[in-house]
Motif scaffolding. Sequence first.
Motif, PDB file in Angstrom:
ATOM      1  N   ARG A 167       7.398 -11.211  -6.447  1.00  0.00           N
ATOM      2  CA  ARG A 167       7.910 -11.140  -7.698  1.00  0.00           C
ATOM      3  C   ARG A 167       7.209 -12.500  -8.133  1.00  0.00           C
ATOM      4  O   ARG A 167       7.133 -13.522  -7.625  1.00  0.00           O
ATOM      5  CB  ARG A 167       9.671 -11.477  -7.605  1.00  0.00           C
ATOM      6  N   CYS A 168       7.146 -12.419  -9.462  1.00  0.00           N
ATOM      7  CA  CYS A 168       6.508 -13.928 -10.234  1.00  0.00           C
ATOM      8  C   CYS A 168       7.701 -14.691 -10.314  1.00  0.00           C
ATOM      9  O   CYS A 168       8.797 -14.302 -10.770  1.00  0.00           O
ATOM     10  CB  CYS A 168       6.077 -13.230 -11.776  1.00  0.00           C
ATOM     11  N   SER A 169       7.256 -16.043  -9.991  1.00  0.00           N
ATOM     12  CA  SER A 169       8.476 -16.873 -10.131  1.00  0.00           C
ATOM     13  C   SER A 169       8.930 -17.345 -11.309  1.00  0.00           C
ATOM     14  O   SER A 169       9.921 -17.890 -11.425  1.00  0.00           O
ATOM     15  CB  SER A 169       7.794 -18.261  -9.087  1.00  0.00           C
ATOM     16  N   ILE A 170       8.150 -17.173 -12.289  1.00  0.00           N
ATOM     17  CA  ILE A 170       8.502 -17.269 -13.544  1.00  0.00           C
ATOM     18  C   ILE A 170       9.326 -16.165 -14.404  1.00  0.00           C
ATOM     19  O   ILE A 170      10.425 -16.442 -14.746  1.00  0.00           O
ATOM     20  CB  ILE A 170       7.186 -17.847 -14.504  1.00  0.00           C
ATOM     21  N   CYS A 171       8.739 -14.839 -14.328  1.00  0.00           N
ATOM     22  CA  CYS A 171       9.336 -13.882 -15.167  1.00  0.00           C
ATOM     23  C   CYS A 171       9.731 -12.822 -14.406  1.00  0.00           C
ATOM     24  O   CYS A 171      10.585 -11.850 -14.996  1.00  0.00           O
ATOM     25  CB  CYS A 171       8.419 -13.372 -16.297  1.00  0.00           C
ATOM     26  N   PHE A 172       9.693 -12.812 -12.992  1.00  0.00           N
ATOM     27  CA  PHE A 172      10.127 -11.796 -11.886  1.00  0.00           C
ATOM     28  C   PHE A 172       9.327 -10.360 -12.155  1.00  0.00           C
ATOM     29  O   PHE A 172       9.942  -9.367 -11.718  1.00  0.00           O
ATOM     30  CB  PHE A 172      11.891 -11.607 -12.095  1.00  0.00           C
ATOM     31  N   ASN A 173       8.301 -10.506 -12.769  1.00  0.00           N
ATOM     32  CA  ASN A 173       7.309  -9.128 -12.782  1.00  0.00           C
ATOM     33  C   ASN A 173       6.750  -8.858 -11.476  1.00  0.00           C
ATOM     34  O   ASN A 173       7.218  -9.887 -10.559  1.00  0.00           O
ATOM     35  CB  ASN A 173       6.254  -9.587 -13.827  1.00  0.00           C
ATOM     36  N   LEU A 174       6.313  -7.868 -10.913  1.00  0.00           N
ATOM     37  CA  LEU A 174       5.708  -7.615  -9.889  1.00  0.00           C
ATOM     38  C   LEU A 174       4.407  -8.081  -9.795  1.00  0.00           C
ATOM     39  O   LEU A 174       3.533  -7.829 -11.117  1.00  0.00           O
ATOM     40  CB  LEU A 174       5.937  -6.314  -9.723  1.00  0.00           C
ATOM     41  N   PRO A 217       1.021 -17.488 -11.081  1.00  0.00           N
ATOM     42  CA  PRO A 217       2.165 -16.588 -11.764  1.00  0.00           C
ATOM     43  C   PRO A 217       1.507 -15.063 -11.951  1.00  0.00           C
ATOM     44  O   PRO A 217       0.308 -15.113 -11.822  1.00  0.00           O
ATOM     45  CB  PRO A 217       2.503 -17.259 -12.777  1.00  0.00           C
ATOM     46  N   CYS A 218       2.200 -14.289 -12.569  1.00  0.00           N
ATOM     47  CA  CYS A 218       1.725 -12.926 -12.671  1.00  0.00           C
ATOM     48  C   CYS A 218       0.664 -12.804 -13.857  1.00  0.00           C
ATOM     49  O   CYS A 218       0.382 -14.027 -14.629  1.00  0.00           O
ATOM     50  CB  CYS A 218       2.761 -11.952 -13.044  1.00  0.00           C
ATOM     51  N   SER A 219      -0.007 -11.869 -13.969  1.00  0.00           N
ATOM     52  CA  SER A 219      -0.936 -11.825 -15.147  1.00  0.00           C
ATOM     53  C   SER A 219      -0.589 -11.687 -16.456  1.00  0.00           C
ATOM     54  O   SER A 219      -1.166 -12.091 -17.558  1.00  0.00           O
ATOM     55  CB  SER A 219      -1.728 -10.390 -14.902  1.00  0.00           C
ATOM     56  N   VAL A 220       0.825 -11.379 -16.762  1.00  0.00           N
ATOM     57  CA  VAL A 220       1.461 -11.585 -18.043  1.00  0.00           C
ATOM     58  C   VAL A 220       1.462 -13.209 -18.381  1.00  0.00           C
ATOM     59  O   VAL A 220       1.177 -13.738 -19.437  1.00  0.00           O
ATOM     60  CB  VAL A 220       2.756 -10.862 -18.270  1.00  0.00           C
ATOM     61  N   CYS A 221       2.295 -13.663 -17.401  1.00  0.00           N
ATOM     62  CA  CYS A 221       2.548 -15.177 -17.626  1.00  0.00           C
ATOM     63  C   CYS A 221       1.223 -16.125 -17.724  1.00  0.00           C
ATOM     64  O   CYS A 221       1.362 -16.973 -18.257  1.00  0.00           O
ATOM     65  CB  CYS A 221       3.335 -15.557 -16.383  1.00  0.00           C
ATOM     66  N   SER A 222       0.157 -15.808 -16.830  1.00  0.00           N
ATOM     67  CA  SER A 222      -1.097 -16.559 -16.926  1.00  0.00           C
ATOM     68  C   SER A 222      -2.088 -16.171 -18.097  1.00  0.00           C
ATOM     69  O   SER A 222      -3.025 -16.809 -18.137  1.00  0.00           O
ATOM     70  CB  SER A 222      -1.529 -16.475 -15.480  1.00  0.00           C
TER      71      SER A 222
END
Lengths: 264, 197
Positions: free
Chosen positions: B55-62, B67-72
Amino acid sequence: MICHTDGLVLRGFRMSESSKVVVLFSRDYGKLRLVAKGARRPKSKFGASLEPMTWGRYVFYRQDNRELQILSEGDIAHAFEPVKQHYGRMAAGSAICEFLDHITEDEDRNPLLFSIALEAMRWVGSIAEIALDVPVWYFQIRAAGAVGYRPHMSGCVQCGARLQRHRLGFSPGLGGTLCDKHAGVGMRVQFETVNFMAHLQVGRPDRIDLSLLRGVNRAEVTRILRAFFDQHIESRYRPKALDFFERLRAAEPALPYGAGIQDL
Amino acid sequence: MASEAIEKLIAALNRLPGIGAKTARRLALEMLTWDTDEVRELADLMVDVKTRVRRCSICFNLTEVEPCSVCSDMRRDRSSVMVIDFIGDLLAFERTGLYRGLYHVLDGRISPLDGIGPEDLNISQLLHRLRHGEIREVILANGPTVEGDATAQYLSQCLTPFEVSVTQIARGLPVGSDLALADQVTLSRALEGRREY
Ligand SMILES: [Zn+2]
Protein backbone atom coordinates in the motif's frame (compact mmCIF):
# COMPACT_ATOMS: atom_id res chain seq x y z
CA MET A 1 -46.08 -18.49 -3.14
CA ILE A 2 -45.84 -14.76 -3.89
CA CYS A 3 -46.02 -12.64 -0.74
CA HIS A 4 -46.44 -8.91 -0.21
CA THR A 5 -45.52 -7.20 3.04
CA ASP A 6 -44.43 -3.94 4.61
CA GLY A 7 -41.06 -4.19 6.27
CA LEU A 8 -38.16 -2.36 7.83
CA VAL A 9 -34.72 -3.15 6.42
CA LEU A 10 -32.45 -3.98 9.36
CA ARG A 11 -29.27 -4.59 7.43
CA GLY A 12 -27.74 -5.95 4.27
CA PHE A 13 -24.86 -8.26 3.46
CA ARG A 14 -22.94 -8.56 0.26
CA MET A 15 -23.64 -11.98 -1.20
CA SER A 16 -21.79 -11.96 -4.50
CA GLU A 17 -20.36 -9.44 -6.91
CA SER A 18 -23.81 -8.08 -7.72
CA SER A 19 -26.29 -9.51 -5.20
CA LYS A 20 -27.03 -8.98 -1.57
CA VAL A 21 -28.91 -10.53 1.30
CA VAL A 22 -31.24 -8.24 3.19
CA VAL A 23 -32.51 -8.80 6.71
CA LEU A 24 -36.05 -7.45 6.74
CA PHE A 25 -38.35 -7.18 9.73
CA SER A 26 -41.70 -7.56 8.00
CA ARG A 27 -45.08 -6.75 9.44
CA ASP A 28 -46.77 -9.89 8.15
CA TYR A 29 -44.06 -12.56 8.29
CA GLY A 30 -41.65 -11.42 10.99
CA LYS A 31 -37.93 -11.38 10.29
CA LEU A 32 -36.94 -12.57 6.83
CA ARG A 33 -33.67 -13.07 5.02
CA LEU A 34 -34.13 -12.14 1.40
CA VAL A 35 -31.82 -12.50 -1.57
CA ALA A 36 -31.90 -9.49 -3.87
CA LYS A 37 -30.28 -10.46 -7.14
CA GLY A 38 -28.44 -7.65 -8.91
CA ALA A 39 -29.10 -5.24 -6.02
CA ARG A 40 -25.50 -4.01 -5.96
CA ARG A 41 -25.49 -2.89 -9.60
CA PRO A 42 -25.90 0.85 -10.25
CA LYS A 43 -29.04 0.31 -12.32
CA SER A 44 -30.65 -2.19 -9.95
CA LYS A 45 -34.45 -2.14 -9.95
CA PHE A 46 -34.34 -2.12 -6.14
CA GLY A 47 -32.84 1.38 -6.08
CA ALA A 48 -32.52 2.66 -2.52
CA SER A 49 -35.29 0.43 -1.16
CA LEU A 50 -32.86 -2.04 0.43
CA GLU A 51 -30.76 0.43 2.39
CA PRO A 52 -30.81 -0.22 6.15
CA MET A 53 -33.38 1.84 8.07
CA THR A 54 -35.81 1.94 5.15
CA TRP A 55 -39.51 1.16 5.51
CA GLY A 56 -40.86 -0.21 2.28
CA ARG A 57 -43.29 -2.57 0.61
CA TYR A 58 -41.66 -5.74 -0.54
CA VAL A 59 -42.64 -8.64 -2.75
CA PHE A 60 -40.89 -11.95 -2.34
CA TYR A 61 -41.28 -15.52 -3.45
CA ARG A 62 -41.71 -17.70 -0.39
CA GLN A 63 -40.80 -21.35 -0.15
CA ASP A 64 -41.13 -23.42 3.03
CA ASN A 65 -38.02 -24.62 4.83
CA ARG A 66 -35.81 -22.13 3.06
CA GLU A 67 -33.49 -19.95 5.08
CA LEU A 68 -33.27 -17.45 2.22
CA GLN A 69 -36.27 -16.27 0.23
CA ILE A 70 -36.08 -14.54 -3.13
CA LEU A 71 -36.96 -10.85 -3.19
CA SER A 72 -38.53 -9.62 -6.40
CA GLU A 73 -39.61 -6.04 -5.67
CA GLY A 74 -39.01 -3.24 -3.21
CA ASP A 75 -40.83 0.08 -3.02
CA ILE A 76 -39.96 2.77 -0.48
CA ALA A 77 -42.78 3.81 1.87
CA HIS A 78 -40.64 5.98 4.12
CA ALA A 79 -36.88 6.30 3.75
CA PHE A 80 -36.31 8.00 7.15
CA GLU A 81 -34.06 10.51 5.42
CA PRO A 82 -33.72 12.78 8.51
CA VAL A 83 -32.20 9.74 10.26
CA LYS A 84 -29.83 8.81 7.45
CA GLN A 85 -28.67 12.36 6.77
CA HIS A 86 -27.41 13.04 10.30
CA TYR A 87 -24.45 11.24 11.81
CA GLY A 88 -25.79 10.89 15.36
CA ARG A 89 -29.33 10.00 14.27
CA MET A 90 -27.97 7.41 11.88
CA ALA A 91 -26.10 5.83 14.79
CA ALA A 92 -29.30 5.82 16.88
CA GLY A 93 -31.31 4.28 14.02
CA SER A 94 -28.63 1.63 13.56
CA ALA A 95 -28.81 0.75 17.26
CA ILE A 96 -32.58 0.29 16.94
CA CYS A 97 -32.27 -1.94 13.88
CA GLU A 98 -29.58 -4.01 15.56
CA PHE A 99 -31.65 -4.46 18.71
CA LEU A 100 -34.69 -5.50 16.67
CA ASP A 101 -32.55 -8.05 14.84
CA HIS A 102 -31.13 -9.23 18.16
CA ILE A 103 -34.44 -9.90 19.95
CA THR A 104 -36.33 -11.60 17.12
CA GLU A 105 -36.24 -15.07 15.62
CA ASP A 106 -36.74 -15.62 11.89
CA GLU A 107 -40.37 -15.68 10.71
CA ASP A 108 -41.85 -14.88 14.10
CA ARG A 109 -44.68 -12.48 13.23
CA ASN A 110 -45.13 -9.50 15.56
CA PRO A 111 -47.06 -6.55 14.07
CA LEU A 112 -46.96 -4.63 17.38
CA LEU A 113 -43.18 -4.79 17.42
CA PHE A 114 -43.16 -3.61 13.81
CA SER A 115 -45.23 -0.54 14.60
CA ILE A 116 -43.09 0.27 17.66
CA ALA A 117 -40.02 0.13 15.44
CA LEU A 118 -41.51 2.58 12.94
CA GLU A 119 -42.55 4.93 15.76
CA ALA A 120 -39.05 4.85 17.19
CA MET A 121 -37.41 5.44 13.81
CA ARG A 122 -39.64 8.43 13.12
CA TRP A 123 -38.84 9.79 16.55
CA VAL A 124 -35.10 9.43 15.99
CA GLY A 125 -35.53 11.67 12.96
CA SER A 126 -37.49 14.38 14.74
CA ILE A 127 -36.39 14.63 18.38
CA ALA A 128 -34.00 17.38 19.52
CA GLU A 129 -30.43 16.17 19.28
CA ILE A 130 -29.81 16.60 23.00
CA ALA A 131 -32.43 13.92 23.73
CA LEU A 132 -31.40 11.47 21.02
CA ASP A 133 -30.96 8.68 23.58
CA VAL A 134 -34.65 8.70 24.40
CA PRO A 135 -36.02 7.02 21.24
CA VAL A 136 -33.38 4.31 21.60
CA TRP A 137 -34.36 3.63 25.24
CA TYR A 138 -38.01 3.84 24.27
CA PHE A 139 -37.52 1.22 21.60
CA GLN A 140 -35.52 -1.12 23.84
CA ILE A 141 -38.11 -0.95 26.62
CA ARG A 142 -41.21 -1.18 24.43
CA ALA A 143 -39.74 -3.83 22.15
CA ALA A 144 -38.74 -5.96 25.13
CA GLY A 145 -42.35 -5.75 26.29
CA ALA A 146 -43.60 -6.75 22.85
CA VAL A 147 -41.54 -9.94 22.92
CA GLY A 148 -42.49 -10.81 26.50
CA TYR A 149 -39.75 -9.30 28.63
CA ARG A 150 -41.38 -6.21 30.06
CA PRO A 151 -39.28 -4.79 32.91
CA HIS A 152 -41.45 -4.12 35.96
CA MET A 153 -41.00 -0.47 36.92
CA SER A 154 -44.24 0.68 38.52
CA GLY A 155 -43.47 -0.54 42.06
CA CYS A 156 -41.36 -3.01 43.98
CA VAL A 157 -41.08 -6.26 42.07
CA GLN A 158 -40.83 -8.13 45.41
CA CYS A 159 -43.64 -6.68 47.49
CA GLY A 160 -45.52 -4.29 45.20
CA ALA A 161 -44.83 -1.27 47.40
CA ARG A 162 -44.83 2.17 45.80
CA LEU A 163 -41.40 3.51 44.97
CA GLN A 164 -40.07 6.22 47.26
CA ARG A 165 -37.84 9.09 46.20
CA HIS A 166 -34.69 7.77 47.78
CA ARG A 167 -33.14 4.37 48.23
CA LEU A 168 -34.27 2.49 45.18
CA GLY A 169 -32.94 -0.64 43.60
CA PHE A 170 -33.18 -2.53 40.36
CA SER A 171 -32.73 -6.25 40.00
CA PRO A 172 -32.06 -7.54 36.50
CA GLY A 173 -32.70 -11.10 37.65
CA LEU A 174 -36.06 -10.33 39.25
CA GLY A 175 -36.86 -8.12 36.27
CA GLY A 176 -37.71 -4.83 37.92
CA THR A 177 -37.40 -2.13 40.54
CA LEU A 178 -37.10 -2.68 44.26
CA CYS A 179 -38.33 -0.63 47.22
CA ASP A 180 -36.16 0.58 50.09
CA LYS A 181 -36.71 -2.62 52.09
CA HIS A 182 -35.81 -5.00 49.26
CA ALA A 183 -33.19 -2.88 47.49
CA GLY A 184 -30.35 -4.89 49.07
CA VAL A 185 -30.37 -7.56 46.36
CA GLY A 186 -30.23 -5.19 43.40
CA MET A 187 -28.18 -2.37 41.92
CA ARG A 188 -28.64 1.13 43.35
CA VAL A 189 -30.60 3.45 41.09
CA GLN A 190 -32.02 6.98 41.23
CA PHE A 191 -35.70 7.77 41.39
CA GLU A 192 -35.65 10.15 38.38
CA THR A 193 -34.05 7.51 36.18
CA VAL A 194 -36.55 4.79 37.03
CA ASN A 195 -39.44 7.21 36.87
CA PHE A 196 -38.54 8.25 33.35
CA MET A 197 -38.02 4.67 32.21
CA ALA A 198 -41.44 3.72 33.60
CA HIS A 199 -42.92 6.68 31.75
CA LEU A 200 -41.46 5.38 28.46
CA GLN A 201 -43.37 2.13 28.93
CA VAL A 202 -46.81 3.68 28.93
CA GLY A 203 -47.06 6.23 26.18
CA ARG A 204 -46.49 6.64 22.49
CA PRO A 205 -43.74 9.12 21.51
CA ASP A 206 -46.16 12.04 21.23
CA ARG A 207 -47.31 11.46 24.81
CA ILE A 208 -43.86 11.25 26.38
CA ASP A 209 -43.13 14.23 28.60
CA LEU A 210 -39.49 15.08 27.97
CA SER A 211 -39.40 17.50 30.91
CA LEU A 212 -39.17 14.34 33.05
CA LEU A 213 -35.69 13.92 31.62
CA ARG A 214 -34.47 16.50 34.11
CA GLY A 215 -32.15 14.79 36.56
CA VAL A 216 -32.06 11.55 34.60
CA ASN A 217 -28.60 10.05 34.48
CA ARG A 218 -27.89 8.81 30.97
CA ALA A 219 -25.22 6.34 32.01
CA GLU A 220 -27.53 4.86 34.63
CA VAL A 221 -30.31 4.16 32.13
CA THR A 222 -27.80 2.49 29.86
CA ARG A 223 -26.46 0.40 32.73
CA ILE A 224 -29.92 -0.74 33.81
CA LEU A 225 -30.97 -1.69 30.30
CA ARG A 226 -27.75 -3.57 29.61
CA ALA A 227 -28.00 -5.54 32.83
CA PHE A 228 -31.65 -6.34 32.17
CA PHE A 229 -31.11 -7.55 28.60
CA ASP A 230 -27.98 -9.50 29.49
CA GLN A 231 -30.14 -11.41 31.93
CA HIS A 232 -33.26 -11.97 29.87
CA ILE A 233 -32.36 -12.03 26.22
CA GLU A 234 -29.95 -14.63 25.06
CA SER A 235 -26.96 -12.76 23.80
CA ARG A 236 -24.61 -14.50 21.45
CA TYR A 237 -22.92 -11.37 20.19
CA ARG A 238 -21.91 -8.03 21.57
CA PRO A 239 -24.05 -5.17 20.31
CA LYS A 240 -21.90 -3.19 17.88
CA ALA A 241 -24.22 -0.40 16.79
CA LEU A 242 -25.38 0.22 20.36
CA ASP A 243 -21.77 0.46 21.55
CA PHE A 244 -21.08 2.84 18.68
CA PHE A 245 -24.05 5.01 19.59
CA GLU A 246 -23.25 5.04 23.30
CA ARG A 247 -19.62 6.01 22.65
CA LEU A 248 -20.86 8.87 20.52
CA ARG A 249 -23.31 9.99 23.22
CA ALA A 250 -20.78 9.68 26.00
CA ALA A 251 -18.68 12.29 24.18
CA GLU A 252 -21.58 14.76 24.43
CA PRO A 253 -22.02 17.12 27.40
CA ALA A 254 -25.26 17.58 29.44
CA LEU A 255 -24.97 14.77 31.96
CA PRO A 256 -27.30 14.50 33.75
CA TYR A 257 -29.85 16.34 31.69
CA GLY A 258 -30.28 19.85 32.96
CA ALA A 259 -30.51 23.12 31.11
CA GLY A 260 -31.83 22.75 27.58
CA ILE A 261 -34.59 20.34 28.53
CA GLN A 262 -37.19 23.10 28.72
CA ASP A 263 -36.61 23.85 25.05
CA LEU A 264 -37.62 20.36 23.98
CA MET B 1 -14.41 -37.49 -5.59
CA ALA B 2 -11.64 -37.38 -8.22
CA SER B 3 -8.59 -36.88 -6.02
CA GLU B 4 -7.84 -35.10 -2.82
CA ALA B 5 -5.47 -32.64 -4.54
CA ILE B 6 -8.10 -31.61 -7.09
CA GLU B 7 -10.74 -31.21 -4.44
CA LYS B 8 -8.39 -28.96 -2.47
CA LEU B 9 -7.75 -26.78 -5.54
CA ILE B 10 -11.49 -26.55 -6.26
CA ALA B 11 -12.16 -25.48 -2.67
CA ALA B 12 -9.41 -22.83 -2.89
CA LEU B 13 -10.73 -21.39 -6.17
CA ASN B 14 -14.24 -21.45 -4.74
CA ARG B 15 -13.14 -18.88 -2.14
CA LEU B 16 -12.66 -16.24 -4.84
CA PRO B 17 -15.50 -13.75 -5.31
CA GLY B 18 -17.80 -14.54 -8.21
CA ILE B 19 -16.53 -18.14 -8.47
CA GLY B 20 -19.12 -20.74 -7.57
CA ALA B 21 -18.54 -24.46 -7.06
CA LYS B 22 -19.21 -25.27 -10.72
CA THR B 23 -16.86 -22.63 -12.10
CA ALA B 24 -14.20 -23.65 -9.59
CA ARG B 25 -14.42 -27.24 -10.82
CA ARG B 26 -14.19 -26.13 -14.45
CA LEU B 27 -11.12 -23.98 -13.73
CA ALA B 28 -9.40 -26.76 -11.82
CA LEU B 29 -9.99 -29.28 -14.62
CA GLU B 30 -8.80 -26.75 -17.18
CA MET B 31 -5.52 -26.31 -15.29
CA LEU B 32 -4.91 -30.04 -15.48
CA THR B 33 -4.75 -29.75 -19.26
CA TRP B 34 -2.01 -27.10 -19.13
CA ASP B 35 1.73 -27.78 -19.34
CA THR B 36 3.44 -27.86 -15.98
CA ASP B 37 5.43 -24.73 -16.95
CA GLU B 38 2.28 -22.77 -17.68
CA VAL B 39 0.79 -23.70 -14.34
CA ARG B 40 4.02 -22.82 -12.57
CA GLU B 41 4.08 -19.42 -14.27
CA LEU B 42 0.56 -18.68 -13.03
CA ALA B 43 1.43 -19.77 -9.50
CA ASP B 44 4.61 -17.65 -9.54
CA LEU B 45 2.62 -14.64 -10.72
CA MET B 46 0.22 -14.99 -7.80
CA VAL B 47 3.03 -15.26 -5.28
CA ASP B 48 4.81 -12.34 -6.96
CA VAL B 49 1.78 -10.08 -6.69
CA LYS B 50 1.36 -10.98 -3.06
CA THR B 51 4.99 -10.26 -2.13
CA ARG B 52 5.64 -7.18 -4.29
CA VAL B 53 2.43 -5.21 -4.10
CA ARG B 54 2.06 -2.98 -1.05
CA ARG B 55 0.00 0.00 0.00
CA CYS B 56 1.21 3.52 -0.80
CA SER B 57 2.16 5.19 2.49
CA ILE B 58 0.54 8.45 1.37
CA CYS B 59 -2.74 7.52 -0.32
CA PHE B 60 -3.11 3.75 0.38
CA ASN B 61 -3.26 2.90 -3.30
CA LEU B 62 -1.78 -0.46 -4.36
CA THR B 63 1.80 -0.07 -5.52
CA GLU B 64 5.15 -1.75 -6.06
CA VAL B 65 7.10 1.47 -5.53
CA GLU B 66 6.93 4.02 -2.76
CA PRO B 67 5.10 6.38 -3.18
CA CYS B 68 2.66 5.09 -5.79
CA SER B 69 2.57 6.16 -9.43
CA VAL B 70 -0.32 8.57 -8.76
CA CYS B 71 1.33 10.29 -5.80
CA SER B 72 4.68 10.59 -7.62
CA ASP B 73 3.22 11.86 -10.92
CA MET B 74 4.17 15.54 -11.02
CA ARG B 75 1.78 16.25 -13.89
CA ARG B 76 -1.19 15.57 -11.61
CA ASP B 77 -2.96 18.33 -9.74
CA ARG B 78 -1.51 18.15 -6.23
CA SER B 79 -3.98 20.59 -4.76
CA SER B 80 -6.92 18.21 -5.16
CA VAL B 81 -7.54 14.96 -3.28
CA MET B 82 -10.44 12.60 -3.84
CA VAL B 83 -11.49 10.53 -0.83
CA ILE B 84 -12.79 7.07 -1.70
CA ASP B 85 -13.86 4.02 0.29
CA PHE B 86 -12.05 1.19 -1.50
CA ILE B 87 -9.19 0.67 -3.95
CA GLY B 88 -11.67 -0.63 -6.52
CA ASP B 89 -13.24 2.85 -6.55
CA LEU B 90 -9.85 4.41 -7.35
CA LEU B 91 -9.41 2.06 -10.29
CA ALA B 92 -12.92 2.96 -11.50
CA PHE B 93 -12.15 6.69 -11.41
CA GLU B 94 -8.82 6.14 -13.16
CA ARG B 95 -10.68 4.37 -15.98
CA THR B 96 -12.59 7.59 -16.66
CA GLY B 97 -9.27 9.32 -17.42
CA LEU B 98 -10.94 12.57 -16.33
CA TYR B 99 -9.67 13.04 -12.83
CA ARG B 100 -6.14 14.43 -12.63
CA GLY B 101 -5.79 15.02 -8.89
CA LEU B 102 -4.66 12.73 -6.07
CA TYR B 103 -6.55 10.13 -4.06
CA HIS B 104 -6.98 8.98 -0.50
CA VAL B 105 -8.28 5.46 0.11
CA LEU B 106 -10.12 5.10 3.44
CA ASP B 107 -10.27 1.29 3.30
CA GLY B 108 -13.90 1.09 4.36
CA ARG B 109 -16.95 3.02 5.43
CA ILE B 110 -18.29 3.97 8.82
CA SER B 111 -20.85 1.33 9.74
CA PRO B 112 -22.23 1.12 13.29
CA LEU B 113 -23.93 -2.21 12.49
CA ASP B 114 -20.57 -3.73 11.60
CA GLY B 115 -18.79 -2.00 14.46
CA ILE B 116 -16.68 0.03 12.03
CA GLY B 117 -15.97 3.49 13.41
CA PRO B 118 -13.90 6.42 12.12
CA GLU B 119 -10.85 5.13 13.99
CA ASP B 120 -10.87 1.99 11.81
CA LEU B 121 -10.44 4.00 8.60
CA ASN B 122 -7.45 5.94 7.21
CA ILE B 123 -8.91 9.26 8.35
CA SER B 124 -6.11 10.51 10.61
CA GLN B 125 -3.71 10.00 7.69
CA LEU B 126 -5.95 12.17 5.50
CA LEU B 127 -5.97 14.94 8.11
CA HIS B 128 -2.20 14.66 8.35
CA ARG B 129 -1.96 15.21 4.58
CA LEU B 130 -4.17 18.27 4.87
CA ARG B 131 -2.05 19.73 7.66
CA HIS B 132 1.25 19.21 5.89
CA GLY B 133 0.46 19.53 2.23
CA GLU B 134 -0.71 21.80 -0.51
CA ILE B 135 -4.24 20.42 -0.71
CA ARG B 136 -6.91 23.02 -1.48
CA GLU B 137 -9.84 20.84 -2.51
CA VAL B 138 -11.25 17.65 -1.00
CA ILE B 139 -13.69 15.68 -3.14
CA LEU B 140 -15.83 13.28 -1.14
CA ALA B 141 -16.51 10.26 -3.34
CA ASN B 142 -17.89 7.85 -0.74
CA GLY B 143 -20.32 5.26 -2.02
CA PRO B 144 -24.02 6.17 -2.31
CA THR B 145 -25.17 4.09 0.66
CA VAL B 146 -26.18 4.86 4.24
CA GLU B 147 -22.65 3.96 5.32
CA GLY B 148 -21.05 6.06 2.58
CA ASP B 149 -23.21 9.04 3.49
CA ALA B 150 -22.35 8.63 7.18
CA THR B 151 -18.66 8.58 6.28
CA ALA B 152 -19.05 11.74 4.22
CA GLN B 153 -20.92 13.45 7.07
CA TYR B 154 -18.20 12.54 9.53
CA LEU B 155 -15.44 13.70 7.19
CA SER B 156 -17.12 17.02 6.49
CA GLN B 157 -17.18 17.64 10.27
CA CYS B 158 -13.46 16.84 10.47
CA LEU B 159 -12.68 19.12 7.54
CA THR B 160 -14.31 22.30 8.84
CA PRO B 161 -11.16 23.60 10.61
CA PHE B 162 -9.17 23.39 7.36
CA GLU B 163 -9.10 26.01 4.65
CA VAL B 164 -10.11 23.65 1.88
CA SER B 165 -13.10 23.55 -0.39
CA VAL B 166 -15.10 20.38 0.20
CA THR B 167 -17.27 18.97 -2.58
CA GLN B 168 -19.16 15.71 -2.96
CA ILE B 169 -19.66 13.75 -6.16
CA ALA B 170 -23.24 13.87 -7.45
CA ARG B 171 -25.80 11.43 -6.17
CA GLY B 172 -28.82 10.43 -8.20
CA LEU B 173 -29.75 8.75 -11.43
CA PRO B 174 -27.57 6.26 -13.28
CA VAL B 175 -27.03 7.16 -16.94
CA GLY B 176 -29.25 5.12 -19.24
CA SER B 177 -31.86 4.31 -16.62
CA ASP B 178 -35.58 5.05 -16.73
CA LEU B 179 -36.57 8.12 -14.71
CA ALA B 180 -40.11 6.91 -14.14
CA LEU B 181 -38.81 3.76 -12.43
CA ALA B 182 -36.47 5.56 -10.04
CA ASP B 183 -37.33 5.50 -6.32
CA GLN B 184 -38.10 8.67 -4.36
CA VAL B 185 -34.77 8.76 -2.50
CA THR B 186 -32.75 8.57 -5.71
CA LEU B 187 -34.93 11.20 -7.38
CA SER B 188 -34.76 13.59 -4.43
CA ARG B 189 -30.95 13.27 -4.35
CA ALA B 190 -30.86 14.02 -8.07
CA LEU B 191 -33.02 17.08 -7.51
CA GLU B 192 -30.92 18.29 -4.57
CA GLY B 193 -27.80 17.94 -6.70
CA ARG B 194 -29.13 19.89 -9.67
CA ARG B 195 -26.93 22.60 -11.20
CA GLU B 196 -26.97 25.57 -13.59
CA TYR B 197 -27.36 24.53 -17.18
ZN1 LIG C 1 -0.11 7.11 -3.40
